[in-house]
Design an enzyme around this catalytic site. Structure first.
Site, PDB file in Angstrom:
ATOM      1  N   GLU A  39      -1.130  -6.919  10.459  1.00 45.36           N
ATOM      2  CA  GLU A  39      -1.778  -5.793  10.983  1.00 45.36           C
ATOM      3  C   GLU A  39      -2.738  -6.311  12.052  1.00 45.36           C
ATOM      4  O   GLU A  39      -2.988  -5.798  13.114  1.00 45.36           O
ATOM      5  CB  GLU A  39      -2.330  -4.693  10.120  1.00 45.36           C
ATOM      6  CG  GLU A  39      -1.409  -4.244   9.152  1.00 45.36           C
ATOM      7  CD  GLU A  39      -1.795  -3.462   7.929  1.00 45.36           C
ATOM      8  OE1 GLU A  39      -1.342  -2.554   7.175  1.00 45.36           O
ATOM      9  OE2 GLU A  39      -3.267  -3.774   7.728  1.00 45.36           O
ATOM     10  N   ASP A 226       5.059   4.922   5.794  1.00 45.37           N
ATOM     11  CA  ASP A 226       5.976   5.615   4.731  1.00 45.37           C
ATOM     12  C   ASP A 226       5.757   6.770   4.493  1.00 45.37           C
ATOM     13  O   ASP A 226       4.699   7.327   4.241  1.00 45.37           O
ATOM     14  CB  ASP A 226       6.227   4.735   3.255  1.00 45.37           C
ATOM     15  CG  ASP A 226       4.765   4.291   2.933  1.00 45.37           C
ATOM     16  OD1 ASP A 226       4.134   3.174   3.392  1.00 45.37           O
ATOM     17  OD2 ASP A 226       4.237   5.204   2.154  1.00 45.37           O
TER      18      ASP A 226
HETATM   19  N1  SAH Z   1       4.794  -5.008   0.258  1.00 46.92           N
HETATM   20  C1  SAH Z   1       3.768  -5.264   1.144  1.00 46.92           C
HETATM   21  C2  SAH Z   1       2.437  -5.111   0.275  1.00 46.92           C
HETATM   22  C3  SAH Z   1       1.329  -4.206   1.205  1.00 46.92           C
HETATM   23  S1  SAH Z   1       0.488  -3.212  -0.053  1.00 46.92           S
HETATM   24  C4  SAH Z   1       3.925  -6.710   1.653  1.00 46.92           C
HETATM   25  O1  SAH Z   1       4.902  -7.269   1.688  1.00 46.92           O
HETATM   26  O2  SAH Z   1       2.767  -7.447   2.071  1.00 46.92           O
HETATM   27  C5  SAH Z   1       0.387  -1.911   1.165  1.00 46.92           C
HETATM   28  C6  SAH Z   1      -0.728  -1.942   2.239  1.00 46.92           C
HETATM   29  O3  SAH Z   1      -0.633  -0.690   3.183  1.00 46.92           O
HETATM   30  C7  SAH Z   1      -2.035  -1.723   1.861  1.00 46.92           C
HETATM   31  O4  SAH Z   1      -2.962  -2.297   2.547  1.00 46.92           O
HETATM   32  C8  SAH Z   1      -2.309  -0.238   1.747  1.00 46.92           C
HETATM   33  O5  SAH Z   1      -3.528  -0.092   2.131  1.00 46.92           O
HETATM   34  C9  SAH Z   1      -1.449   0.087   3.066  1.00 46.92           C
HETATM   35  N2  SAH Z   1      -0.290   1.142   2.452  1.00 46.92           N
HETATM   36  C10 SAH Z   1       0.768   1.495   3.149  1.00 46.92           C
HETATM   37  N3  SAH Z   1       1.601   2.665   2.808  1.00 46.92           N
HETATM   38  C11 SAH Z   1       0.870   2.859   1.427  1.00 46.92           C
HETATM   39  C12 SAH Z   1       1.046   3.942   0.381  1.00 46.92           C
HETATM   40  N4  SAH Z   1       2.270   4.561   0.422  1.00 46.92           N
HETATM   41  N5  SAH Z   1       0.204   3.899  -0.623  1.00 46.92           N
HETATM   42  C13 SAH Z   1      -0.738   3.112  -0.724  1.00 46.92           C
HETATM   43  N6  SAH Z   1      -1.363   2.093   0.356  1.00 46.92           N
HETATM   44  C14 SAH Z   1      -0.338   2.023   1.386  1.00 46.92           C
END
Ligand code: SAH
Length: 268
Positions: A39, A226
């Site tokens: 990001e 999402d």
């Molecule tokens: N699978 C991802 C992990 C990211 S965790 C990877 O491959 O790197 C998700 C990140 O996006 C966190 O920083 C959070 O703040 C944000 N985020 C996006 N969608 C979210 C959701 N549905 N619930 C909580 N955090 C979410």
């Protein structure tokens, strides 16, 4: 060295005049806190920032600091960096709190912008790619069912109000709920609903807590990757949309930074 009475007195005056200066002079130092490097990097390029090896952070932390001047602003983008054992982005409230604390002490920003992705609730009007400015932030996974501790757990805080910025730029406004899980348990869902939240992330309320503690105004810009109340699995949908939504986030953050440039806090 023991402080002399003179040091004590002048320090107090210095702090007081710094606080009143922030109200009367244009914002000069911006701190962007971004949990994931994916990001952050497009913004690092956009503002032509460079990674600063001498970050002012404690030795050995994975936190990353990119800095430079953009228009009339000193911009620092700080990321919690990769987990030292596992190599993934240090998402979540603990690293967000620590990096916020360390950055405020090291950089003394006038304003914090927490930018990132979030889950959105379609029942509350969120769609993939929407960019929200959070009006307030709270936690949804700190349940302490004892009077007053319950409120402490929820940790509701208002974001710094930016009515003019909202009028000028076409951004949605909604409440943000924060917890340490990407998914959502039924208990989380009930708390998020009690928080009246439209968007859900893993850092916002933690950053708000530290910013409030150290009296630095903070705003929260979140782009929806999402749909939390939709039928697709969150992790899959998140990864599918991350790149496109990050582009929308970066565009919005650039517009916001351009708007902030040359203005006082009271003019936002
Ligand atoms: N699978 C991802 C992990 C990211 S965790 C990877 O491959 O790197 C998700 C990140 O996006 C966190 O920083 C959070 O703040 C944000 N985020 C996006 N969608 C979210 C959701 N549905 N619930 C909580 N955090 C979410």
């Amino acid at each position: 060295m023991a402080p002399t009475p003179h040091d004590d007195g002048s320090q107090g005056v210095k702090e007081e005049s710094m606080a009143s200066q922030t109200a009367t002079r244009p914002i000069s130092s911006l701190l962007l806190i971004i949990a994931m490097q994916t990001e952050a990097l497009p913004l690092v390029n956009k503002f032509q920032l460079t990674e600063d090896a001498d970050s002012g952070f404690p030795k050995g932390v994975p936190w990353l600091r990119y800095q430079g001047n953009y228009k009339d602003l000193k911009i620092n983008i700080v990321c919690p960096g990769k987990d030292t054992a596992l190599g993934v982005d240090s998402v979540g409230t603990i690293s967000a709190s620590l990096v916020t604390y360390g950055s405020i002490l090291a950089l003394q920003p006038d304003l914090i912008i927490n930018a990132g992705t979030a889950g959105g609730f379609k029942a509350k009007g969120a769609s993939i790619g929407d960019v929200f400015v959070a009006s307030d932030v709270a936690f949804h996974d700190r349940r302490i069912p004892i009077p007053v501790f319950d409120l402490y757990g929820v940790g509701l805080r208002q974001a710094f109000q930016t009515p003019n910025l909202l009028k000028e730029l076409n951004l949605k406004v909604g409440k943000l709920s924060t917890g340490d899980s990407l998914d959502m348990s039924p208990q989380d869902e009930a708390s998020i609903s009690a928080n009246d939240a439209t968007i859900k992330d893993m850092e916002g309320a933690a950053i708000a807590y530290v910013a409030d503690l150290l009296k630095v105004p903070a705003i929260f810009i979140k782009a929806v990757t999402d749909i939390t109340d939709g039928d697709k699995p969150t992790a899959e949908e998140f990864l599918q949309n991350l790149a496109a939504v990050t582009a929308a986030l970066d565009l919005a953050v650039t517009q916001i930074v351009d708007y902030i440039n040359g203005k006082r806090l009271s003019e936002l």
